[in-house]
Design an enzyme around this catalytic site. Structure first.
Site, mmCIF file in Angstrom:
data_model
loop_
_atom_site.group_PDB
_atom_site.id
_atom_site.type_symbol
_atom_site.label_atom_id
_atom_site.label_comp_id
_atom_site.label_asym_id
_atom_site.label_seq_id
_atom_site.Cartn_x
_atom_site.Cartn_y
_atom_site.Cartn_z
ATOM 1 C CB CYS A 124 31.503 8.237 16.078
ATOM 2 S SG CYS A 124 31.736 7.977 17.839
ATOM 3 C CB CYS A 130 37.782 9.617 21.173
ATOM 4 S SG CYS A 130 37.581 9.903 19.413
HETATM 5 FE FE1 FES Z 1 33.809 7.719 18.238
HETATM 6 FE FE2 FES Z 1 36.368 8.013 18.716
HETATM 7 S S1 FES Z 1 35.362 8.162 16.821
HETATM 8 S S2 FES Z 1 34.786 7.710 20.137
#
Ligand code: FES
Length: 138
Positions: free
Chosen positions: A34, A103
């Site tokens: 991400c 996360c």
């Molecule tokens: Fe990357 Fe939450 S989407 S840490």
């Protein structure tokens, strides 16, 4: 509701945001998938986490879990911080949606990375205390 009241509260009003000048340990971790990044600063005195601050370029769940994680270990001995798992942080927040669990790993890893830096600065081998840092999975 997807997120618990506690998650929303910590996201809106995160604790311990910022940096510590002359920190005793600094750790930065990122999630390759991400692209979110987290940096954790520790002030350690006599084996106790006197102060902790974090900065993150990350999603709401990452902010909420970091906020809760810092609250859980502030004022505690290093040993307690080493034992803190992302699961405990998620439980303290009354849960996270399944897709956001990764996360919370970012917060746990950032704390371990900062402690690892602390041990290295003390001239000690961090792997003895922390073990191998596990990969942040998405
Ligand atoms: Fe990357 Fe939450 S989407 S840490």
């Amino acid at each position: 509701m997807l997120y618990s009241d506690k998650v929303l509260e910590h996201f809106t009003n995160p604790r311990n945001v910022g940096e510590i000048e002359n920190a005793d340990g600094v750790g930065e971790v990122g999630n390759a998938k991400c692209g979110d990044i987290m940096k954790m600063y520790l002030k350690i005195d006599n084996g106790v986490i006197e102060d902790i601050k974090f900065k993150t370029f990350g999603c709401g769940a990452a902010i909420a879990t970091s906020s809760m994680a810092t609250e859980l270990i502030k004022g505690k001995p290093i040993e307690d911080a080493l034992k803190l798992t992302n699961k405990e942080v998620v439980e303290a927040l009354d849960g996270l949606p399944e897709v956001k669990l990764h996360c919370s790993v970012l917060a746990e890893q950032a704390i371990k990375a900062a402690l690892s830096d602390y041990y290295t600065r003390q001239g000690l081998d961090p792997s003895i205390f922390i073990g191998e840092l596990k990969e942040v999975e998405h």
